[in-house]
Scaffold this active site. Structure first.
Site, PDB file in Angstrom:
ATOM      1  CG  ASN A 265      -6.558  -1.204   1.444  1.00 45.18           C
ATOM      2  OD1 ASN A 265      -5.864  -0.824   0.502  1.00 45.18           O
ATOM      3  ND2 ASN A 265      -6.042  -1.606   2.590  1.00 45.18           N
TER       4      ASN A 265
ATOM      5  CB  CYS B 103      -0.965  -0.002   1.174  1.00 45.47           C
ATOM      6  SG  CYS B 103      -1.917  -1.516   1.267  1.00 45.47           S
TER       7      CYS B 103
ATOM      8  CG  HIS C 238      -3.126   3.083   2.374  1.00 46.42           C
ATOM      9  ND1 HIS C 238      -3.663   2.700   1.159  1.00 46.42           N
ATOM     10  CD2 HIS C 238      -3.196   1.985   3.177  1.00 46.42           C
ATOM     11  CE1 HIS C 238      -4.037   1.431   1.230  1.00 46.42           C
ATOM     12  NE2 HIS C 238      -3.758   0.976   2.438  1.00 46.42           N
TER      13      HIS C 238
END
Ligand code: UT7
Length: 331
Positions: free
Chosen positions: A288, A116, A258
Site C-alpha cells: 500500500n 490514500c 487504491h
C-alpha cells in the site's frame, strides 16, 4: 454555459525505489509469516526508499517520465499538486521542493493531504483549474516514503506499506475530445478519523521524548474497521461514478482501485458486480503506497500493455480521514 475545456491525460510516469522488502524479510522483524501476509493481504513485497531519498526525489523521477510521455518540458507546466502524507518536511511543501528540482517557472505549487485518496482528490482539483480555462498543463503527483512513518514492531501495519511515486500531466483540450476526464466525486467522513492516524509531529502532539517513548511518531490503525469501511465506500464510489455518467459496468475497461488489500478489491468487485480480471492489481509488488498507489498501479498496468489509450477507466480511492472518491476517464 458548459465549459469548452476538458482535461486529457497527456503523460504518465512512475517510480519505485530499488530496495525491496519481502515478506520473508519481515518474518525476521516481527512475528508474522509469508503465508499469512499473502493470504490476508495479497502483498508479497514492497519497495523502500534509500536513506538518501525523500518523497520529492521519488516524485521527481516519476515526473520526468510523465513529461517525456507528454512531450512537454518543466517550463510548460502551469501548476503542481503533490498528494502525500509523507512530505519531505512540514514546510516548505514537497510540491515547492519538486518545483525547484524540476526548474519550473514560479508556478502555483502545493501539497494535498487526503491520505490514500490524495491522488484522486488532486486530479479533481487540477481538472477544475483546467475546465475553467485558467491553466493548460498541470502536474499531479502521488508520492510517499511511508516506511519512515511505520513501526517495524507493529505487525499489523508494517506488512502493508511501501514507498513509490506516480505522476500524471493533465493538459487542456476541447470538450469534443473523447479522451478526457468525465467526472470526479469526492467524499470525507471526519467522524471516522481515528481509525487511521499518525498521532505526533503536528501542533497537537509536537515531537518530544515522550512521543518517541510512546512511539507515536508512527501510524496507528484499526485495520478490521477500515477494511469494512473500505469495501462499502469503494463500492459506493464505483456506483456513483457510473450512475452520474450513465455508464454500465460492462462498458468500463478497467477499474484501478487504491491498492490496500487484495481481499478488499475482490470484495468490491463482488459487490459492484464487476469482473475481477478487469480490476488492476499491483499491491503484490508495491504494498500500500497511499497517495502513490493509483498512479503507480495505473502506470505498471500501462507498461504491461493491459491499459491502453482510448480505454474507459474508473479510479476509486479510500483512505485516512476517512476520505474517498472516484474519477471516470477515457485514457
Ligand atoms: O489505505 C488504508 C490503510 N489501511 C488498510 O487498508 C487496512 C485494511 N485492513 C486490512 O488490510 C486487514 O484488516 C489487516 C491486513 C490489517 C489485518 O487482517 P485481518 O484479516 O483483518 O486480521 P485481523 O485483524 O482480524 O486479525 C486476525 C489475527 C489476529 O490474531 P488473533 O487475535 O485471531 O489471535 C491478529 O493478531 O491475525 C493476527 N495478525 C497477524 N498474524 C500474522 C495480525 N497481523 C498479523 C500478521 N501476521 N502480520
Amino acid at each position: 454555459m458548459a465549459s469548452e475545456f476538458r482535461s486529457k491525460v497527456s503523460g504518465i510516469g512512475s517510480y519505485l525505489p530499488e530496495k525491496v522488502l519481502t515478506n520473508f524479510d519481515l518474518e525476521k522483524l516481527v512475528e508474522t509469516n509469508n503465508q499469512w501476509i499473502v493470504e490476508r493481504t495479497g502483498i508479497e513485497r514492497r519497495h523502500m526508499a534509500s536513506p538518501e531519498e525523500a518523497t520529492s526525489d521519488l516524485a521527481y523521477k516519476a515526473t520526468l517520465k510523465a513529461l517525456d510521455m507528454a512531450n512537454l518540458k518543466a517550463e510548460d507546466l502551469d501548476m503542481i499538486i503533490v498528494a502525500t502524507v509523507s512530505p519531505d518536511q512540514i514546510m516548505p511543501s514537497t510540491a515547492c521542493v519538486l518545483q525547484s528540482k524540476l526548474g519550473c517557472r514560479n508556478i502555483f505549487s502545493f501539497d494535498l493531504s487526503a491520505a490514500c485518496s490524495g491522488f484522486v482528490y488532486a486530479l479533481s482539483v487540477a481538472d477544475q483549474f483546467i475546465r475553467t480555462g485558467v491553466y493548460k498543463n498541470v502536474l499531479v503527483v502521488g508520492a510517499e516514503v511511508l516506511h519512515r512513518f511505520v513501526n517495524y514492531k507493529d505487525r499489523e501495519t508494517c506488512i502493508l506499506f511501501g514507498d513509490g511515486a506516480g505522476a500524471w500531466i493533465l493538459s487542456r483540450t476541447s470538450n469534443q475530445d473523447e479522451n478526457i476526464i468525465f467526472s470526479s466525486h469526492l467524499h470525507a467522513d471526519g467522524n471516522l478519523g481515528d481509525l487511521f492516524v499518525l498521532p505526533a509531529g503536528g501542533s497537537k502532539i509536537p515531537f518530544s521524548e515522550a512521543v518517541l517513548k510512546a512511539e507515536s511518531q508512527y501510524v496507528k490503525m484499526k485495520g478490521r474497521e477500515i477494511f469494512k469501511n473500505a469495501v462499502r465506500t469503494l463500492t459506493d464510489c464505483c456506483h456513483e461514478a457510473l450512475a452520474a455518467n450513465n455508464v454500465n459496468p460492462n462498458q468500463v475497461d478497467w477499474l484501478v482501485p487504491h491498492q490496500a488489500n487484495l481481499r478488499i478489491l475482490e470484495s468490491v468487485a463482488d459487490h459492484f458486480e464487476f469482473p475481477k480480471e478487469k480490476v488492476i492489481v499491483s499491491l503484490n509488488e508495491t504494498g500500500n503506497t497511499s497517495a502513490a498507489s493509483i498512479p503507480l498501479a495505473f502506470d505498471l498496468a500501462y507498461q504491461e500493455g493491459k491499459i491502453k489509450r482510448g480505454q474507459l477507466i474508473l479510479l476509486a480511492a479510500f483512505g485516512a480521514g476517512l476520505t474517498s472518491g472516484s474519477i471516470l476517464l477515457r485514457f
